[in-house]
Design an enzyme around this catalytic site. Sequence first.
Site, short mmCIF file in Angstrom:
data_model
loop_
_atom_site.label_atom_id
_atom_site.label_comp_id
_atom_site.label_asym_id
_atom_site.label_seq_id
_atom_site.Cartn_x
_atom_site.Cartn_y
_atom_site.Cartn_z
CG ASP A 1 2.22 5.73 -7.61
OD1 ASP A 1 2.45 4.78 -8.38
OD2 ASP A 1 1.21 5.81 -6.90
CG ASP B 1 3.71 5.48 -0.29
OD1 ASP B 1 3.23 5.53 0.84
OD2 ASP B 1 3.41 6.28 -1.21
CB CYS C 1 6.47 7.04 2.36
SG CYS C 1 5.13 8.04 1.70
CG ASP D 1 0.81 12.49 1.08
OD1 ASP D 1 2.03 12.41 0.92
OD2 ASP D 1 0.00 11.61 0.73
C1 DGJ Z 1 1.55 8.75 -0.85
C2 DGJ Z 1 2.82 9.47 -0.55
O1 DGJ Z 1 2.76 10.06 0.71
C3 DGJ Z 1 3.08 10.49 -1.64
O2 DGJ Z 1 4.24 11.22 -1.35
C4 DGJ Z 1 3.19 9.80 -2.97
O3 DGJ Z 1 4.32 8.96 -2.98
C5 DGJ Z 1 1.94 8.99 -3.25
N1 DGJ Z 1 1.63 8.12 -2.15
C6 DGJ Z 1 2.08 8.19 -4.52
O4 DGJ Z 1 1.04 7.35 -4.73
#
Ligand code: DGJ
Length: 615
Positions: A261, A372, A412, A434
């Site tokens: 990100d 994501d 994700c 996460d």
């Molecule tokens: C949530 C994801 O699970 C993380 O690994 C990361 O990519 C963040 N978002 C970035 O905003």
Amino acid sequence: KNHHDAVVEITGMPALLKGDSKADTLEVVLEDAIIGLEVHLFYTVFEEYNVLARSAVLVNQSQEELCLRSAYSASVDLPQGEYDVIHFPGSWGRERDQVRTHLTMGLKAELESARGGSSAQLNPFVMIASPDADEVHGEVYGFALVYSGNHSTVAKIDQFGYLRVQQGMNPHQFEWKLAPGEHFETPQCVICYSDAGFGQMSREYHDLIRNNLMRSAWAKKDRPVLINNWEGTYFGFTEEKLLAMADKAAEVGIDLFVLDDGWFGKRDDDRSGLGDWFVNKKKLPSGIDGLAAKMNEKGLKFGLWFEPEMVSPDSDLYRAHPDWAIHVEEREPALSRHQLVLDLSKPEVCEYVIQVVSDILANANVEYVKWDMNRQITDMPCNGYNHKYTLGYYKIMSIITERFPHILFEGCSSGGARFDLGVLAYMPQIWASDNSDAIARLKIQYSTSMCYPIASISSHVTASPNHQNGRLTSLKTRADVAYMGAFGYELDITKMTDEELQIVKEQIVLDKQLQELMRNGDFYRILSPYDTNYCSWEVVSKDKKKVFLFVCRVLNKAQTKESPVKLQGLDEDKVYRNTLTGQEYPGSMLMYKGIRPHFRWEDFATDIFVLESVE
Ligand code: DGJ
């Protein structure tokens, strides 16, 4: 049917593929002549799996509009008996926990997500088991939905002691209007039976998912060992910093660098920029194409993070198209992580997403994409909306993954909040959580493996103390836990000592040796982190010649003597050599007496064995 055909074509949604299987489908047509509804029930069986796939099509044969209030994919009556239901609830950082409840008459288990996606709060996979069932004994039925939107599984014992289990789309806010002549197709539910416990069921699902669900060529290929910059830098990176990380990554044998990100629009934190998928030249003066080329020069492939289903109110996209965000007319939509969700029920929004992502992917050498989705969906404007959104998501995924077949896509969702068979149909791996702490991951990976193949569970070695819970673990423990999944690193590698870098180098060599086994092997859960102070799992190649055993002792104790861990699924007439120590063991000994792990004298200690049969 051809290899790539679905066993039952479901318009706009993924379903199991025929693959190399012998599969047969029975279609049962039911008719309600009074209201003019026709229901087509599809039952697919496979010669090599104890699996039954179910879906339905409802057709309005009347002259009037019909309203569907609920459309489950499967309804199964199981005979009188004692049953437990095992489900996988959770939250951010604690995805797919495991809860087992005994079902009694009058108690209705309603296991559902109404959060717009399959969710971290309740996974669309549920098991019904005999009360004596464990990893190796007892009867188990798995119910897994090939769907990424709102879902529901209902289990209820009737007056005769029969258990009815239903799984499908969540009827909550569903109402779907069918005009005369129109039809509605449900997603597919995949039911798996085992008479030898959860382990056998999991192995069936793993084989089925990798052979008959995943469309990506990457499902059958070794995955690049990657490094992701997220926990290493979060939003605070510069091109210089990324390249310094890349130098170290290349030095230790990492294959691919993922930029997470913050690379686009105005995105210095999570308050702005989503929707503006144009590189931020202030941060990355060479652009994405230039950065990818620089990574390639260092011998690294390049991967990129996107969150294309979202929009920040502070973005050019939102300023140009405020109506593209999901909202109820005249009401302010709720923000979550400061962002709104794009309305994927609108074809023009899907077109935008497909175009803007394709432009980046077509103009830079991007070989991996992390897709994501960081918030749940609220403010859905009408009944049935969530299904329309989910169809939009599948349309985007199918077009983009077909257009860029060489790219490895990873799903994700704020960690592992969208881990389901619908996503796996397009993306062969998903970021599991996460929570990257190795000890928290024991439970997350253990329960995720109940249905989902281990190579689909993306697992990274991150820094210690861990960023999510502050736990200190050794570099060995962190890698030993991560080997079972799609392996990678996510930390600031420039801060590692030479000694640590040497260990990382060796870990990568080992992971590459293990990849084929992890992708194709049979998975056995040996000791549960839910019931014991230990966690152990094992992978055995189909020809029983290669074995990986992992054991973790969570907390150390004074005066302990470790019990041997008994392996499963080996050839008891073979002799196995531990390639890490050279020691040899008869297969029968490994299975019936077991092997004693050696732990360092500390909490969170792990031991691994890589065994090969001696000819
Ligand atoms: C949530 C994801 O699970 C993380 O690994 C990361 O990519 C963040 N978002 C970035 O905003």
